[in-house]
Design a protein around this motif. Sequence first.
Motif, PDB file in Angstrom:
ATOM      1  N   TYR A  32       0.793  -1.339   0.008  1.00 43.29           N
ATOM      2  CA  TYR A  32      -0.091  -0.194  -0.096  1.00 43.29           C
ATOM      3  C   TYR A  32       1.020   1.175  -0.151  1.00 43.29           C
ATOM      4  CZ  TYR A  32      -3.911  -2.949   1.052  1.00 43.29           C
ATOM      5  OH  TYR A  32      -5.181  -3.721   1.270  1.00 43.29           O
ATOM      6  N   THR A  33       0.220   2.257  -0.743  1.00 36.47           N
ATOM      7  CA  THR A  33       0.913   3.615  -0.515  1.00 36.47           C
ATOM      8  C   THR A  33       0.186   4.127   0.686  1.00 36.47           C
ATOM      9  OG1 THR A  33       1.284   3.954  -2.918  1.00 36.47           O
ATOM     10  CG2 THR A  33       0.939   5.853  -1.413  1.00 36.47           C
ATOM     11  N   VAL A  34       0.750   4.750   1.687  1.00 39.02           N
ATOM     12  CA  VAL A  34       0.285   5.024   2.898  1.00 39.02           C
ATOM     13  C   VAL A  34       0.664   6.746   3.207  1.00 39.02           C
ATOM     14  CG1 VAL A  34       0.587   5.126   5.455  1.00 39.02           C
ATOM     15  CG2 VAL A  34       0.805   3.046   3.842  1.00 39.02           C
ATOM     16  N   GLY A  35      -0.407   7.291   3.435  1.00 39.88           N
ATOM     17  CA  GLY A  35      -0.354   8.823   3.681  1.00 39.88           C
ATOM     18  C   GLY A  35      -0.968   9.141   4.916  1.00 39.88           C
ATOM     19  N   TRP A  36      -0.253  10.540   5.255  1.00 39.85           N
ATOM     20  CA  TRP A  36      -0.725  11.072   6.687  1.00 39.85           C
ATOM     21  C   TRP A  36      -1.529  12.393   6.149  1.00 39.85           C
ATOM     22  CZ3 TRP A  36      -0.938   9.355  11.490  1.00 39.85           C
ATOM     23  CH2 TRP A  36       0.014   8.395  11.897  1.00 39.85           C
ATOM     24  N   TYR A  37      -2.887  12.514   6.591  1.00 39.07           N
ATOM     25  CA  TYR A  37      -3.423  13.648   6.470  1.00 39.07           C
ATOM     26  C   TYR A  37      -3.787  14.331   7.619  1.00 39.07           C
ATOM     27  CZ  TYR A  37      -4.266  11.998   1.650  1.00 39.07           C
ATOM     28  OH  TYR A  37      -4.163  11.629   0.428  1.00 39.07           O
TER      29      TYR A  37
END
Length: 129
Positions: A32-37
Amino acid sequence: QLQLVESGGGLVQPGGSLRLSCEASGYSLDYYTVGWYRQAPGKEQEAVSCISTRPDGSTVYIDSVKGRFTISRDNTENTVYLQMGVLKPEDTATYYCAAGITDVVVQHMCHMPAFFTSWGQGTQVTVSS
């Protein structure tokens, strides 16, 4: 089903540091590509940082956190971290991690939250003296 749980938020003085964790269960975050928002009261959600899958591991940061925040993976722990330093009051927000799988390069995907299909519940970060 991939489940994400954030931790590590809290109250910190300006100039301080925090490390946020995004622990996954159900599936390996390797794929997975993981992001922080983050979302502050009265403001729209914004992408903070993203990291692509291995072996590339490309990272993306918004301008306001470049040089202060670092995103990283620990695949043995199935966890993605956001190390935050030199924190400012304007970093105050609820921080969410999210994961998704697409063919879109991370530099674009990071700013398209619709591509992230799994989201955590968020952790509060408050920067105040």
